[in-house]
Design a protein around this motif. Structure first.
Motif, short mmCIF file in Angstrom:
data_model
loop_
_atom_site.label_atom_id
_atom_site.label_comp_id
_atom_site.label_asym_id
_atom_site.label_seq_id
_atom_site.Cartn_x
_atom_site.Cartn_y
_atom_site.Cartn_z
N PHE A 169 -13.99 -60.56 80.30
CA PHE A 169 -13.75 -59.76 78.99
C PHE A 169 -13.54 -58.49 78.82
N MET A 170 -13.68 -57.88 79.54
CA MET A 170 -13.60 -56.21 79.50
C MET A 170 -11.79 -55.89 78.94
N GLU A 171 -10.65 -57.53 80.37
CA GLU A 171 -9.63 -56.83 79.40
C GLU A 171 -9.12 -56.68 77.99
N ALA A 172 -9.67 -58.24 77.88
CA ALA A 172 -9.39 -59.22 76.14
C ALA A 172 -10.27 -57.67 75.11
N ASN A 173 -11.41 -57.41 75.74
CA ASN A 173 -11.65 -56.27 74.17
C ASN A 173 -10.72 -55.21 74.57
N ALA A 174 -9.98 -54.63 75.67
CA ALA A 174 -9.55 -53.58 75.54
C ALA A 174 -7.64 -53.67 74.66
N LYS A 175 -7.39 -55.02 74.27
CA LYS A 175 -6.61 -55.19 73.69
C LYS A 175 -7.53 -55.67 72.06
N ASP A 176 -8.32 -55.59 72.12
CA ASP A 176 -9.05 -56.77 70.47
C ASP A 176 -9.45 -54.70 70.03
N LEU A 177 -10.11 -54.07 70.42
CA LEU A 177 -10.84 -53.03 69.79
C LEU A 177 -9.87 -51.71 70.23
N ALA A 178 -8.95 -52.02 70.43
CA ALA A 178 -7.55 -50.39 70.58
C ALA A 178 -7.03 -50.61 69.42
N PRO A 179 -7.08 -51.07 68.18
CA PRO A 179 -6.89 -50.60 67.19
C PRO A 179 -8.42 -49.93 65.61
N PHE A 180 -8.99 -50.22 66.68
CA PHE A 180 -10.08 -48.95 65.94
C PHE A 180 -10.03 -48.06 66.41
N GLY A 181 -9.27 -47.63 67.89
CA GLY A 181 -10.01 -46.22 68.40
C GLY A 181 -10.19 -45.80 69.88
N ILE A 182 -10.62 -47.51 69.60
CA ILE A 182 -12.03 -47.34 71.38
C ILE A 182 -10.77 -47.92 72.28
N GLY A 183 -11.15 -47.01 73.40
CA GLY A 183 -10.82 -47.72 74.80
C GLY A 183 -11.66 -47.96 75.89
N VAL A 184 -11.13 -48.85 76.78
CA VAL A 184 -11.84 -49.69 77.58
C VAL A 184 -11.54 -49.32 79.02
N THR A 185 -12.41 -49.31 79.87
CA THR A 185 -11.70 -48.98 81.13
C THR A 185 -12.87 -49.72 82.02
N ILE A 186 -12.10 -50.34 83.21
CA ILE A 186 -12.99 -51.26 83.55
C ILE A 186 -12.74 -50.29 85.21
N VAL A 187 -13.54 -49.79 85.84
CA VAL A 187 -14.00 -49.48 87.36
C VAL A 187 -14.07 -49.91 88.37
N GLU A 188 -13.04 -49.69 89.51
CA GLU A 188 -12.55 -50.61 90.55
C GLU A 188 -13.34 -50.32 91.79
N PRO A 189 -14.59 -49.68 91.74
CA PRO A 189 -14.93 -48.61 93.28
C PRO A 189 -14.75 -49.42 94.65
N GLY A 190 -14.84 -48.68 95.77
CA GLY A 190 -14.91 -49.38 97.29
C GLY A 190 -15.70 -49.22 97.59
N SER A 191 -16.73 -48.89 99.37
CA SER A 191 -17.50 -49.04 99.34
C SER A 191 -18.06 -47.40 99.10
N ALA A 192 -18.91 -47.66 98.93
CA ALA A 192 -19.82 -45.76 98.98
C ALA A 192 -20.87 -46.04 99.26
N ALA A 193 -21.62 -44.97 99.53
CA ALA A 193 -23.32 -44.50 99.78
C ALA A 193 -24.11 -44.67 98.63
N THR A 194 -24.35 -45.00 97.34
CA THR A 194 -24.54 -45.16 96.65
C THR A 194 -26.38 -46.17 97.15
N GLY A 195 -26.46 -47.04 97.49
CA GLY A 195 -27.51 -47.97 98.00
C GLY A 195 -27.47 -49.59 97.20
N PHE A 196 -26.35 -49.57 97.41
CA PHE A 196 -26.31 -50.36 96.69
C PHE A 196 -26.17 -52.09 97.49
N ARG A 197 -26.08 -51.41 98.86
CA ARG A 197 -26.01 -52.64 99.87
C ARG A 197 -27.10 -53.07 100.13
N THR A 198 -28.15 -51.90 100.29
CA THR A 198 -29.64 -51.91 100.97
C THR A 198 -30.61 -52.25 99.92
#
Length: 291
Positions: A159-188
């Protein structure tokens, strides 16, 4: 570095909380949303009008529209929208209840879709902005025992990758963040497990049952990841993907190489299903004018 105004979902914990803290410390304004705004009281006391807070459950589409509209109305300009709220549902598909499946998709996929849909008219009106989507290496690769989590993340990435193309003409950028393992409390605190079925004991899917073990190692420094996400806004054009953590990089690279090798091996067999004589595009029929 220009001061900006950010709208962040899931600001009470994980990367959302870390980003909120770092942004406030450097002088930016933050519209911080969470299911329980009491978790943001300490920041409100410390930073006053620099932080704007609102209760938001991203599974509630009507509330998303109301809160996004209110944030833009009261803050006037919002430069960056951050879809951070989410959690992991783990277990074999057969072990999951309908309610667990529906809530996972509502939170991780439908929620970000509706946040974007609510924010885009405002971003277009102000001639630009950024949308940042927190995903995971699991949006491009898979592990056993995580099919619904992967479904939500692969879906939101498409969804976001397609919107990156749809929204670029309006000056709206899209970034998808791909984190690895980090001690954020996500697991617990940010993961859920169903009642296990004995049939999956000892199978690859059962590996996911240990996801909540606090002793599992992490690779990334959560504060550094939050800082990297914030810094990505300084890059123009917006990077489509931001990979954080050497584990994430390795897993994604391996998965993409394997996928490409599987596809490339089918070049000849794919072409074998082509029409012998390609059809010509049909010319549209001109309407007949009345005499």
């Amino acid at each position: 570095m220009a001061q900006r105004t950010w709208f962040i979902t899931g600001s009470s914990s994980g990367f959302g909380r870390l980003m909120t803290e770092q942004l406030l410390q450097r002088g930016d304004r933050v519209a911080a949303t969470a299911r329980d705004t009491a978790s943001l009281d300490d920041l409100a006391e410390r930073y006053g009008q620099q932080i704007w807070t609102a209760q938001l459950d991203v599974t509630d589409t009507a509330q998303i529209r109301e809160v996004v509209a209110k944030a833009f109305a009261e803050l006037e300009t919002i430069d960056v929208i951050v879809n951070n709220a989410g959690y992991g549902l783990f277990g074999a598909a057969e072990e999951l209840t309908d309610e667990l499946i529906e809530h996972q998709i509502a939170t991780n996929l439908v929620g970000p879709i509706q946040v974007l849909r609510s924010a885009v008219p405002h971003l277009r009106a102000q001639s630009g902005g950024r949308i940042i989507q927190l995903s995971t290496y699991g949006g491009l690769a898979t592990n056993p025992g995580a099919s619904l989590y992967h479904a939500s993340k692969w879906g939101v990435e498409g969804f976001m990758e397609a919107n990156a193309k749809d929204l670029a003409p309006f000056g709206i950028g899209v970034t998808i963040v791909e984190p690895g393992s980090a001690a954020t409390g996500f697991r617990t605190g940010g993961s859920r497990l169903p009642q296990p079925l004995a049939a999956y004991d000892g199978t690859p899917a059962a590996m996911s049952r240990g996801i909540q073990n606090p002793a599992l190692p992490s690779v990334s420094d959560p504060a550094k990841v939050a800082a990297a996400i914030i810094a990505s806004v300084e890059t123009t054009p917006a990077p489509l993907r931001l990979v954080t953590g050497s584990d994430s990089f390795t897993i994604i690279r391996t998965a993409l190489r394997e996928r490409l090798a599987d596809i490339e091996a089918q070049e000849t067999s794919a072409a074998a299903t082509d029409l012998t004589q390609p059809t010509q595009p049909t010319q549209p029929t001109q309407p007949t004018q009345a005499a």
